[in-house]
Design a protein around this motif. Structure first.
Motif, PDB file in Angstrom:
ATOM      1  N   PRO A   1      -4.990  11.023   2.381  1.00  0.00           N
ATOM      2  CA  PRO A   1      -4.563  10.844   1.314  1.00  0.00           C
ATOM      3  C   PRO A   1      -5.510  11.281   0.199  1.00  0.00           C
ATOM      4  CG  PRO A   1      -5.013   8.607   2.097  1.00  0.00           C
ATOM      5  CD  PRO A   1      -5.268   9.519   2.998  1.00  0.00           C
ATOM      6  N   ASP A   2      -5.058  11.647  -1.034  1.00  0.00           N
ATOM      7  CA  ASP A   2      -6.119  11.919  -2.219  1.00  0.00           C
ATOM      8  C   ASP A   2      -5.660  10.628  -3.121  1.00  0.00           C
ATOM      9  OD1 ASP A   2      -3.555  12.687  -3.663  1.00  0.00           O
ATOM     10  OD2 ASP A   2      -4.135  14.714  -3.475  1.00  0.00           O
TER      11      ASP A   2
ATOM     12  N   ILE B   1       2.526   9.827   1.930  1.00  0.00           N
ATOM     13  CA  ILE B   1       2.120   9.876   3.476  1.00  0.00           C
ATOM     14  C   ILE B   1       2.364   8.636   4.027  1.00  0.00           C
ATOM     15  CG2 ILE B   1      -0.084   9.976   4.807  1.00  0.00           C
ATOM     16  CD1 ILE B   1      -1.473  11.995   2.771  1.00  0.00           C
ATOM     17  N   SER B   2       2.018   7.629   3.410  1.00  0.00           N
ATOM     18  CA  SER B   2       2.282   6.405   4.297  1.00  0.00           C
ATOM     19  C   SER B   2       2.316   5.049   3.248  1.00  0.00           C
ATOM     20  CB  SER B   2       1.190   5.980   5.322  1.00  0.00           C
ATOM     21  OG  SER B   2       0.037   5.667   4.816  1.00  0.00           O
ATOM     22  N   GLY B   3       3.034   3.934   3.827  1.00  0.00           N
ATOM     23  CA  GLY B   3       3.045   2.984   3.021  1.00  0.00           C
ATOM     24  C   GLY B   3       3.140   1.628   4.016  1.00  0.00           C
ATOM     25  N   ALA B   4       2.981   0.379   3.352  1.00  0.00           N
ATOM     26  CA  ALA B   4       3.033  -0.662   4.381  1.00  0.00           C
ATOM     27  C   ALA B   4       3.022  -1.934   3.393  1.00  0.00           C
ATOM     28  CB  ALA B   4       1.811  -0.774   5.305  1.00  0.00           C
ATOM     29  N   GLU B   5       3.536  -2.992   3.705  1.00  0.00           N
ATOM     30  CA  GLU B   5       3.415  -4.159   2.882  1.00  0.00           C
ATOM     31  C   GLU B   5       3.437  -5.621   3.774  1.00  0.00           C
ATOM     32  OE1 GLU B   5       6.755  -5.734   0.879  1.00  0.00           O
ATOM     33  OE2 GLU B   5       8.026  -4.025   1.536  1.00  0.00           O
TER      34      GLU B   5
ATOM     35  N   ALA C   1      -4.336   3.651   5.652  1.00  0.00           N
ATOM     36  CA  ALA C   1      -3.936   4.821   4.912  1.00  0.00           C
ATOM     37  C   ALA C   1      -5.072   6.071   5.209  1.00  0.00           C
ATOM     38  CB  ALA C   1      -3.862   4.232   3.329  1.00  0.00           C
ATOM     39  N   LEU C   2      -6.325   5.805   5.184  1.00  0.00           N
ATOM     40  CA  LEU C   2      -7.061   6.866   5.349  1.00  0.00           C
ATOM     41  C   LEU C   2      -7.083   7.324   6.889  1.00  0.00           C
ATOM     42  CD1 LEU C   2     -10.352   4.905   3.858  1.00  0.00           C
ATOM     43  CD2 LEU C   2      -8.943   7.089   2.812  1.00  0.00           C
TER      44      LEU C   2
ATOM     45  N   MET D   1       0.854  -1.364  -0.097  1.00  0.00           N
ATOM     46  CA  MET D   1      -0.110  -0.040  -0.079  1.00  0.00           C
ATOM     47  C   MET D   1       0.881   1.401  -0.048  1.00  0.00           C
ATOM     48  SD  MET D   1      -0.997   2.743   2.072  1.00  0.00           S
ATOM     49  CE  MET D   1      -0.906   2.221   3.981  1.00  0.00           C
ATOM     50  N   ARG D   2       0.521   2.278  -0.774  1.00  0.00           N
ATOM     51  CA  ARG D   2       1.093   3.323  -0.797  1.00  0.00           C
ATOM     52  C   ARG D   2       0.198   4.736  -0.874  1.00  0.00           C
ATOM     53  NH1 ARG D   2       5.517   5.787  -2.222  1.00  0.00           N
ATOM     54  NH2 ARG D   2       4.754   6.940  -4.143  1.00  0.00           N
ATOM     55  N   ALA D   3       0.351   5.391   0.171  1.00  0.00           N
ATOM     56  CA  ALA D   3      -0.728   6.617  -0.092  1.00  0.00           C
ATOM     57  C   ALA D   3      -0.022   8.128  -0.043  1.00  0.00           C
ATOM     58  CB  ALA D   3      -1.598   6.397   1.308  1.00  0.00           C
ATOM     59  N   SER D   4      -0.698   8.818  -0.836  1.00  0.00           N
ATOM     60  CA  SER D   4      -0.133  10.089  -1.057  1.00  0.00           C
ATOM     61  C   SER D   4      -1.193  11.140  -1.188  1.00  0.00           C
ATOM     62  CB  SER D   4       0.617  10.028  -2.334  1.00  0.00           C
ATOM     63  OG  SER D   4      -0.209   9.657  -3.520  1.00  0.00           O
ATOM     64  N   ARG D   5      -0.575  12.490  -1.011  1.00  0.00           N
ATOM     65  CA  ARG D   5      -1.669  13.680  -1.209  1.00  0.00           C
ATOM     66  C   ARG D   5      -0.707  14.540  -1.967  1.00  0.00           C
ATOM     67  NH1 ARG D   5      -5.942  15.700   1.410  1.00  0.00           N
ATOM     68  NH2 ARG D   5      -6.286  17.634   1.434  1.00  0.00           N
TER      69      ARG D   5
END
Ligand code: AMP
Length: 258
Positions: free
Chosen positions: A48-49, A17-21, A40-41, A8-12
């Motif tokens: 994130p957007d 913003i964040s990431g995990a696996e 992520a939310l 998972m990769r979250a960005s704005r």
């Protein structure tokens, strides 16, 4: 049963913003993906957007590993903490000048424009040459996770040392550090976070273990980074391939030497 790597990769506005696996069975793909989206939310760094989830079949054997043992050294000041880190690096055979220069490199921001890299520097521990192909991106260790049992065990272990609130950051760093330390060619790793609230960094190696050092960077600083020190003459392509794609699952916590 087939296993998959879920990332998972979250960005704005295109800022991370964040990431995990995770490494999971096919049966758990739905629930784990949903959990990562939820995470992520709700991330403290903001909403994130864009959230990207990638799912890849793992088609090579998964290496199961016990973690490095965890130790903590309390340093009251950044300068003391950095001297301790330098000494630990020297204990792994790295020269004094190189260890000092490496700490300075992370402190100023290791990307060419003195910003934080997305991944790690790879440093030839004999020549001091940087080997990562892209000095902005660096190299990202990936395809790694910890079993639920080991994770629960780590949580209990940390609780006993008053570190329960540090579980997430320690767990993620420990998985990465264990994978990196056990790779052929690695001598040591130096890391501190770019998260302004996390001033604890570490030096890790097979021989030293995972040595956390408090106050390795100033409070409130968002300059962090990672350096992987490697033996001279490694096959860089296969080293990077292993870092990125060699699947590693941590299934046991080493509780010695805390
Ligand atoms: P963090 O502890 O997540 O704040 O990461 C600290 C620094 O380590 C980041 O600023 C990156 O330069 C680097 N980094 C983060 N994740 C990875 C990774 N998966 N592989 C290599 N380097 C990383």
């Amino acid at each position: 049963m087939d296993k998959f790597n879920v990332r998972m990769r979250a960005s704005r506005k295109q800022n991370h913003i964040s990431g995990a696996e995770k490494i999971v069975h096919a049966d758990d793909l739905h629930s784990v993906s949903a959990h990562l989206i939820e995470r992520a939310l709700k991330h403290e760094n903001g909403r994130p957007d864009a959230i990207n989830i990638s799912v890849k079949l793992i088609d090579t054997p998964i290496q199961t590993l016990e973690t490095l043992p965890i130790k903590t050294i309390d340093a009251e000041e950044v300068s003391t903490a950095r001297k301790i880190a330098q000494k630990l690096l020297q204990d792994t055979g790295i020269g004094a000048d190189m260890a000092r220069d490496a700490i300075e490199l992370l402190a100023k921001g290791a990307a060419p424009d003195n910003t934080v890299m997305r991944g790690a520097v790879i440093l030839d521990s004999e020549t001091g040459h940087r080997l990562e192909p892209d000095r902005y991106r660096g190299v990202r260790a990936s395809t790694m996770d910890m079993t639920q049992e080991a994770s629960a065990d780590l949580r209990e272990h940390l609780k006993a040392y008053g570190l329960a609130d540090r579980f997430s950051s320690i767990s993620e760093a420990l998985v990465l550090a264990t994978k990196v330390a056990r790779m052929d060619g690695t001598i040591a790793e130096l890391c501190w976070s770019d998260d302004p609230n996390n001033t604890v960094g570490y030096v890790a190696s097979e021989q030293l273990g995972f040595v956390r050092i408090t106050n390795l960077k100033p409070e409130g600083s968002n300059i962090g980074g990672r350096i992987f020190f490697v033996e001279q003459g490694i096959d860089l392509e296969s080293y990077i391939d292993g870092l990125e794609k060699g699947p590693v699952l941590i299934n046991k916590i080493n509780k010695t030497n805390f």
